[in-house]
Design a protein around this motif. Structure first.
Motif, short mmCIF file in Angstrom:
data_model
loop_
_atom_site.label_atom_id
_atom_site.label_comp_id
_atom_site.label_asym_id
_atom_site.label_seq_id
_atom_site.Cartn_x
_atom_site.Cartn_y
_atom_site.Cartn_z
N PHE A 1 35.01 14.61 47.75
CA PHE A 1 35.06 14.13 49.14
C PHE A 1 34.52 15.21 50.08
CE2 PHE A 1 36.79 12.98 53.21
CZ PHE A 1 36.80 11.59 53.21
N ASP A 2 34.90 16.45 49.84
CA ASP A 2 34.41 17.54 50.68
C ASP A 2 32.90 17.70 50.56
OD1 ASP A 2 35.27 20.01 52.36
OD2 ASP A 2 33.97 20.86 50.82
N ALA A 3 32.38 17.65 49.34
CA ALA A 3 30.94 17.82 49.14
C ALA A 3 30.15 16.68 49.79
CB ALA A 3 30.63 17.90 47.65
N ASP B 1 39.50 6.79 48.84
CA ASP B 1 38.85 7.43 49.99
C ASP B 1 37.42 7.83 49.65
OD1 ASP B 1 41.28 7.25 51.39
OD2 ASP B 1 41.94 9.21 50.66
N LEU B 2 37.23 8.37 48.45
CA LEU B 2 35.90 8.77 48.01
C LEU B 2 34.98 7.56 47.91
CD1 LEU B 2 33.90 10.88 46.90
CD2 LEU B 2 34.89 10.45 44.63
N GLN B 3 35.49 6.46 47.37
CA GLN B 3 34.67 5.24 47.27
C GLN B 3 34.14 4.82 48.64
OE1 GLN B 3 36.95 2.13 45.46
NE2 GLN B 3 37.17 3.18 43.50
N ARG B 4 35.02 4.82 49.63
CA ARG B 4 34.60 4.39 50.97
C ARG B 4 33.58 5.35 51.57
NH1 ARG B 4 40.15 2.80 51.10
NH2 ARG B 4 40.78 4.83 51.93
N LEU C 1 32.49 4.29 40.38
CA LEU C 1 31.73 5.22 41.20
C LEU C 1 30.23 4.99 41.05
CD1 LEU C 1 33.72 8.57 40.72
CD2 LEU C 1 33.70 7.07 42.72
N HIS C 2 29.80 4.73 39.83
CA HIS C 2 28.39 4.45 39.59
C HIS C 2 27.95 3.19 40.31
CE1 HIS C 2 26.11 1.51 37.09
NE2 HIS C 2 25.16 2.39 37.28
#
Length: 297
Positions: free
Chosen positions: A65-67, A122-125, A149-150
């Motif tokens: 998420f940070d990256a 959260d990462l998906q969004r 994720l892919h």
């Protein structure tokens, strides 16, 4: 960090087999992921847990998420190559094999404090709404949450050794959100239900045939193909690309998608003389003069 600056450190260790002609430098140090930048305007984000088949734990997701947030906020970057480090010591490859079941508790995946989390949502969004192009480079397994994720990436390039599929119902889990709904948009309702209900494996050729990936290439050529696609995208209009991505999302994401598209339109409107007249009039405490701005057909 500005990726347009020339590298000042040695080239990072390879992420995938084969070579590409991109010049990478480390963008930020992490424990579970690799984050590298190329001054041509693209980044490489790679899950770096090959011994775990690049399964994610809460820390992994926090770092991802940070990256991705760093990419979002860097105006010099337009494309992300998203992949997994490989091979592992035993020769196995994985893009991502989903959540690390060894840290899964009763309420989610346990972080270092013992708190159960499902922060991959959260990462998906973030990947979905990122106003830049995300290209998955899939070598080996894209399974379970890794398959999701892919699926959420804008484009997908698969190595010939790529393997796709779901495991959720086998391990007492599922993704009934984007992991199911967007998958059905890509491959159709019947195929998506087959993927989730049967939990079978699909090779790269089958994935290409069902529309799950854009292209299949030899493993040693995977990163170079991604670099070539990134360079092509970087010749395009950034505003056109971000509005197109928002438009594609709006068709499937309901009011949230419309909000994203409207936000892009608002950003464009702010750059016009008409919008600036409204702002200036407010600051100057006078009525706005919109007479010079026609009501076009």
């Amino acid at each position: 960090m500005d990726p347009q600056q020339p590298p000042t450190h040695p080239q990072p260790e390879p992420v995938l087999p084969g070579t590409s002609d991109a010049l990478w430098r480390m963008g930020h140090p992490y424990e579970d992921i690799r984050f590298d930048l190329c001054r041509e305007g693209f980044a490489r984000i790679a899950i770096n847990r090959p011994a775990k088949r690049n399964a994610f734990r809460p820390r992994t997701v926090v770092e991802l998420f940070d990256a991705f947030s760093r990419v979002r906020d860097n105006p010099h970057l337009g494309v992300v190559l998203f992949t997994g480090v490989g091979p592992a010591a035993d020769g196995g490859f994985a893009f991502c094999s989903g959540g690390d079941q060894s840290v899964r508790g009763d309420g989610g995946y346990m972080d270092e404090t013992g708190l159960p989390r499902l922060n991959v949502l959260d990462l998906q969004r973030l990947i979905r709404s990122l106003p830049k192009v995300v290209i998955a480079l899939v070598a080996g397994y894209a399974i379970g949450g890794g398959q999701v994720l892919h699926v959420l990436c804008d484009l997908s390039l698969a190595a010939e050794n790529a393997v796709f599929g779901q495991t959720g119902p086998q391990v007492g889990s599922f993704d009934a959100g984007l992991g199911a709904a967007h998958l059905a948009r890509l491959v159709g309702q019947r195929k998506a239900r087959e993927i989730w209900f049967l939990c079978q494996r699909y090779d790269a050729a089958a994935a290409l045939n069902m529309g799950l990936v854009n292209r299949v290439v030899p493993l040693n050529a995977l990163e170079q193909e991604g670099v070539d696609w990134a360079r092509r995208i970087m010749t395009m209009s950034p505003t056109a690309i971000r509005c197109l991505k928002a438009g594609f999302n709006a068709e499937t994401d309901g009011m949230t998608g419309l909000q994203e598209l409207a936000g892009q339109a608002t950003s464009l409107f702010y750059r016009t003389d008409e919008a600036q007249e409204g702002r200036n009039a407010f600051l100057e405490k006078r009525p706005p003069r919109y007479r010079d701005h026609p009501w076009l057909p």
